[in-house]
Design a protein around this motif. Structure first.
Motif, short mmCIF file in Angstrom:
data_model
loop_
_atom_site.label_atom_id
_atom_site.label_comp_id
_atom_site.label_asym_id
_atom_site.label_seq_id
_atom_site.Cartn_x
_atom_site.Cartn_y
_atom_site.Cartn_z
N THR A 167 -5.35 -5.74 -3.28
CA THR A 167 -4.95 -5.09 -2.03
C THR A 167 -5.37 -6.00 -0.88
O THR A 167 -6.45 -6.59 -0.92
N VAL A 188 -6.65 4.16 -0.76
CA VAL A 188 -5.90 4.39 -2.00
C VAL A 188 -6.74 5.22 -2.97
O VAL A 188 -6.26 6.20 -3.56
N VAL A 247 0.86 -1.19 0.00
CA VAL A 247 0.00 0.00 0.00
C VAL A 247 0.90 1.25 0.00
O VAL A 247 0.53 2.29 -0.53
N ARG A 299 -8.08 -0.43 0.06
CA ARG A 299 -8.23 0.14 -1.28
C ARG A 299 -9.03 1.45 -1.24
O ARG A 299 -8.82 2.35 -2.03
N LYS A 322 1.32 3.04 -3.13
CA LYS A 322 0.17 3.81 -3.61
C LYS A 322 0.01 5.10 -2.83
O LYS A 322 -0.59 6.05 -3.29
N LEU A 323 0.51 5.08 -1.57
CA LEU A 323 0.40 6.22 -0.67
C LEU A 323 1.82 6.59 -0.24
O LEU A 323 2.52 5.73 0.29
#
Ligand code: NDP
Length: 259
Positions: A225, A234, A140, A231, A143-144
Motif C-alpha cells: 500500500t 484498510v 486503496v 493500510r 479495498k474500500l
C-alpha cells in the motif's frame, strides 16, 4: 534471493502519463529495457526520446488482439519478459443509474479486463523468464468501497485476480503483487476535490508509486500500500466494517455528498 533489475525486460502499460510514465522512467534508469505501452503515440515517443532503454508500443488494453500482438513482439524482439506492470487505468464517474452503465462497464474493461488480457498474454513468457514479477496497480479503492462504484468494482476485482493468480503462479516462478496507491495527482486523477480538504496534504506523487514498484520487484512482495499508513484504514474497514461504514457515512453527510 535478491532480484536484480539490471539488464532485465519490463512491460509497463499506461506509460504515457502519471504513474506509468514515472515507473517506466525509474525502471529504465535502473538498467531495464522497458516496453512502454499506451494509446497516445506522441507521448510514448517523447518518453522514449528521453531514454534509449524505453521502447514505445502503441496498444489499447481493451483490444485482445492488440495485447496478444504486444506479447508476441516482446517475445520475438527481446526473448523475455521479467516484469509486467499492469497500470493502464481510467477513473470513471459516479454510478447513479441506467445512464452510467456503459461508463462502469468501460472502466471495468480497461482496469480489470485489460490487466487480465495482459497477464494472460504474457503468462508463458513470464514463466519462461522466471523468476518473474507481475505488479498490478490496483488501488486503496480496491479495498474500500468508496468513490465511483464502477472504479471500485474494477479495483476490487483486480485485487482478487492478483491474489488468486499470485497463489497459483508462485509455483511457476512468477510472483503477482497487488500494489494499492492512495491519492496521487495525475492527469486522469487530478484530485481537485481532495486538494480543497485537509486530506489534500496526503496527496502523493507518481514517483512515490514508481519507487514502490521498484521495491516490490526487488523484494517479491505480493501486497503493498502506498503510502503504507493507508493500510491502517484498510485494516479498520475489514475488522470493524459496520463502524467503518458509519464513519464514512458521517463524513459524506458532512461534505454534502450523501443524504
Ligand atoms: P493517468 O491518467 O495519468 O494514466 C493512465 C494511463 O493509462 C495513461 O497512460 C493512459 O494512456 C493509459 N490508458 C488508459 N486507457 C487505456 C487503454 N484502453 N489502453 C492502454 N492504455 C490506457 O492516471 P494514473 O497514472 O493516476 O493512473 C495509473 C493507474 O494507477 C491506474 O490504474 C489508476 O487506477 C491507478 N491508481 C491511481 C491513483 C491516483 O490517485 N492517481 C490511485 C490509485 C490507483 P493513453 O490515454 O495514452 O492510452
Amino acid at each position: 534471493m535478491r532480484w536484480d533489475p539490471t539488464g532485465r525486460v519490463a512491460v509497463v502499460t499506461g506509460a504515457s502519463s502519471g504513474i506509468g510514465e514515472a515507473t517506466a522512467r525509474r525502471l529504465a534508469a535502473l538498467g531495464m529495457t522497458v516496453v512502454a505501452v499506451a494509446r497516445r503515440e506522441d507521448r510514448l515517443a517523447a518518453l522514449a526520446g528521453a531514454d534509449p532503454r524505453i521502447v514505445p508500443h502503441v496498444a489499447d488494453v481493451t483490444d485482445t488482439a492488440a495485447v496478444d500482438a504486444l506479447a508476441a513482439r516482446v517475445a520475438e524482439e527481446f526473448g523475455a519478459c521479467h516484469a509486467l506492470i499492469n497500470n493502464a487505468g481510467v477513473g470513471g464517474g459516479a454510478f447513479r443509474g441506467r445512464g452510467d452503465v456503459d461508463d462502469a462497464l468501460r472502466t471495468i474493461d480497461v482496469n480489470l479486463a485489460g490487466a487480465i488480457r495482459c497477464q494472460g498474454a504474457f503468462a508463458s513468457l513470464l514463466e519462461a523468464s522466471a523468476p518473474a514479477r507481475v505488479v498490478n496497480i490496483a488501488s486503496v479503492a480496491g479495498k474500500l468501497g468508496v468513490g465511483p462504484a464502477g472504479y471500485a468494482a474494477s479495483k476490487f476485482g483486480l485485487v482478487g485476480f492478483s491474489e488468486a493468480t499470485g497463489l497459483a503462479w508462485a509455483a511457476r516462478g512468477v510472483t503477482v503483487c497487488e500494489l494499492n496507491p492512495g491519492f496521487v495527482e495525475t492527469e486522469g486523477f487530478p484530485q481537485t476535490q481532495m486538494k480543497r480538504t485537509p486530506l489534500g496534504r496526503a496527496i502523493g506523487h507518481p514517483e512515490d508509486v514508481a519507487r514502490a514498484v521498484h521495491e516490490v520487484l526487488v523484494s517479491g512482495r505480493t501486497e503493498r500500500t502506498v503510502p503504507t499508513w493507508y493500510r491502517a484504514v484498510v485494516v479498520f474497514r475489514h475488522v470493524a466494517a459496520p463502524l467503518y461504514r458509519a464513519v464514512i457515512g458521517r463524513m459524506q453527510r458532512a461534505r454534502g455528498t450523501r443524504d
